[in-house]
Enzyme design. Structure first.
Site, PDB file in Angstrom:
ATOM      1  N   PHE A  35      28.642  24.438 -54.066  1.00  0.00           N
ATOM      2  CA  PHE A  35      29.655  24.743 -53.050  1.00  0.00           C
ATOM      3  C   PHE A  35      28.941  24.864 -51.690  1.00  0.00           C
ATOM      4  CE2 PHE A  35      32.453  27.608 -50.644  1.00  0.00           C
ATOM      5  CZ  PHE A  35      33.653  26.939 -50.791  1.00  0.00           C
ATOM      6  N   ASP A  38      25.934  31.073 -59.757  1.00  0.00           N
ATOM      7  CA  ASP A  38      27.147  31.332 -58.994  1.00  0.00           C
ATOM      8  C   ASP A  38      28.316  31.226 -59.983  1.00  0.00           C
ATOM      9  OD1 ASP A  38      29.522  31.116 -57.551  1.00  0.00           O
ATOM     10  OD2 ASP A  38      28.575  30.117 -55.849  1.00  0.00           O
ATOM     11  N   TYR A  82      38.381  37.028 -55.897  1.00  0.00           N
ATOM     12  CA  TYR A  82      39.729  36.731 -55.390  1.00  0.00           C
ATOM     13  C   TYR A  82      40.345  35.517 -56.059  1.00  0.00           C
ATOM     14  CZ  TYR A  82      36.734  33.917 -52.256  1.00  0.00           C
ATOM     15  OH  TYR A  82      35.770  33.084 -51.741  1.00  0.00           O
ATOM     16  N   LYS A  83      39.607  34.898 -56.976  1.00  0.00           N
ATOM     17  CA  LYS A  83      40.164  33.726 -57.664  1.00  0.00           C
ATOM     18  C   LYS A  83      40.813  34.182 -58.976  1.00  0.00           C
ATOM     19  CE  LYS A  83      36.465  30.775 -55.837  1.00  0.00           C
ATOM     20  NZ  LYS A  83      37.172  29.918 -54.898  1.00  0.00           N
ATOM     21  N   ARG A 141      43.448  19.079 -56.834  1.00  0.00           N
ATOM     22  CA  ARG A 141      42.902  20.087 -57.737  1.00  0.00           C
ATOM     23  C   ARG A 141      44.015  21.043 -58.177  1.00  0.00           C
ATOM     24  NH1 ARG A 141      38.162  24.260 -55.910  1.00  0.00           N
ATOM     25  NH2 ARG A 141      39.928  25.160 -54.828  1.00  0.00           N
TER      26      ARG A 141
END
Ligand SMILES: Cc1ncc(COP(=O)(O)O)c(C=O)c1O
Ligand SMILES: Nc1c(O)cccc1C(=O)C[C@H](N)C(=O)O
Length: 381
Positions: free
Chosen positions: A125, A186, A211-212, A355
């Site tokens: 990322f 990660d 937060y996902k 996505r």
């Protein structure tokens, strides 16, 4: 794949009743929980209690009574989701900041072993790469893409944010260790999505966001895992007072706290921290194993629904697919925008990826069917 089949699957879904605990506008198909998890209905009440009962009610006394230990206490609630025994996870700051702390700490451990290279694996990322480059510059560390006997630290992402492919966690961890390197994972797209076994694989360091799939809220604090065996050597660069051994002694010099608390830096954002704390309650009602099992069924159902469409499924193997389906199509950006007009929310990732995230605690098979049908309609016009 029919609507009837989707409804049958929803009826026999043991996690189906959890959906009602999330606040999602009726009629919206929410397939972007891998970017921002939907809120639990319990959050506003819990935050109101923190503001009125703790902040207003107790004022400064709330720090020792409720707040000071929250980073470690909430970390202990995340620990079982990532296969960590107590005392190894602390919550605070963003993933970006925690990456910085942990990359520098990892490189410092490597320097003690006479190594300097930082291996960044896969299609990391952007924030991981940007921070890796900057940290490496500060440490005079060459950046590589391969693990060798010169590698100090390996940085790897567990689930690829674009394709949704799950990396070979066990093999990469073993390869890093065989080479004598420290490994830093990660976990942003795997925590709360699939079982992670940090202790079982003797992982050194990990970071992840909340937060996902954990629905901690926009900008919810991230976490750091530092394996017990490495904590004494975890020499992180953001030596703020809350990571001090005795913060209120206000000493001249910094002395790192014992244990994982040394990964703390400054005063944590308590409202976000306690929203996350409330969001974690849902895991008292289910397990990561059951959640993953449903997510695999959901993503496969969606893949079966789009099988004959002119799109490329980027993670076709369900065993190595995270809780998202990424479809390659030249008009992906437009498709996502047009789905959004129908309240079907996925997201676009450059250059050509549509996505769709499947958070199994609130996404239904009917949602998957509706999204696939809308996509089919768009692609046939
Ligand atoms: C793999 C990965 N790492 C890091 C981040 C983000 O870090 P931060 O929360 O600091 O923006 C994300 C998502 O934004 C991500 O997908
Ligand atoms: N962190 C985000 C944000 O602040 C705004 C919009 C999106 C995000 C994301 O989380 C992006 C996400 N990590 C991704 O996988 O693309």
């Amino acid at each position: 794949m029919s609507l009837q089949r989707a409804r049958d699957l929803d009826r026999s879904d043991p996690l189906g009743e959890l959906r009602g605990q999330y606040d999602i506008p009726s009629g919206t198909v929410y397939l972007d929980g891998n970017s921002l998890g939907a809120p639990l209905r319990s959050i506003p009440g819990r935050l109101a209690e923190v503001v009125s009962g703790q902040w207003a009610g107790r004022l400064i006394r709330a720090w020792p009574e409720h707040w000071w230990d929250a980073p470690v206490r909430v970390g202990e609630r995340i620990a079982p989701l990532v296969g960590a025994a107590p005392g190894q996870v602390v919550v605070g700051d963003s993933t970006t900041v925690n990456l910085f702390k942990s990359i520098i700490a990892g490189l410092r451990i490597g320097a003690g072993r006479g190594r300097s290279e930082l291996a960044v694996l896969g299609d990391a990322f952007p924030t991981d790469r940007y921070i890796a480059v900057s940290a490496a510059r500060m440490m005079d560390s060459p950046i590589t893409t391969e693990i060798t006997e010169r590698t100090a630290l390996v940085l790897a992402g567990h689930v690829d944010y674009r394709t949704g492919v799950i990396a070979d966690f066990a093999a990469i961890t073993e390869q890093a260790h065989d080479a004598g390197a420290v490994i830093l994972w990660d976990l942003c797209h795997s925590v709360g999505a699939l079982p992670v076994e940090l202790d079982a694989h003797a992982v050194d360091l990990a970071v992840g966001c909340t937060y996902k799939f954990l629905s901690g809220g926009p900008g919810a604090p991230a976490f750091v895992y530092v394996a017990s065996a490495l904590q004494a050597d975890y020499d992180q660069p953001l030596t703020g007072w809350t990571g001090h051994a005795d913060p209120f002694a206000m000493t001249e010099d910094y002395q790192a706290a014992e244990g994982v608390a040394r990964a703390r830096a400054g005063t944590p954002d308590m409202l976000s921290m306690l929203a996350l704390d409330a969001a974690l309650d849902i895991w008292d009602q289910t397990s990561i194993v059951d959640a993953r099992a449903k997510a695999q069924q959901l993503t496969q159902f969606f893949v079966d629904c789009v099988e004959d469409l002119p799109v490329t499924v980027l993670a076709p193997d369900p065993a190595t697919r995270g809780n998202q389906v990424s479809l390659r199509h030249p008009d992906a950006k437009d498709l996502i925008a047009r789905l959004a007009e129908q309240d079907i929310l996925g997201d676009f990732r450059t250059p050509d990826i549509a996505r769709f995230g499947f958070q199994p605690l609130y996404v239904s098979f009917e949602d998957a069917w509706r999204a696939a049908s809308a996509l089919r309609a768009l692609l046939s016009t």
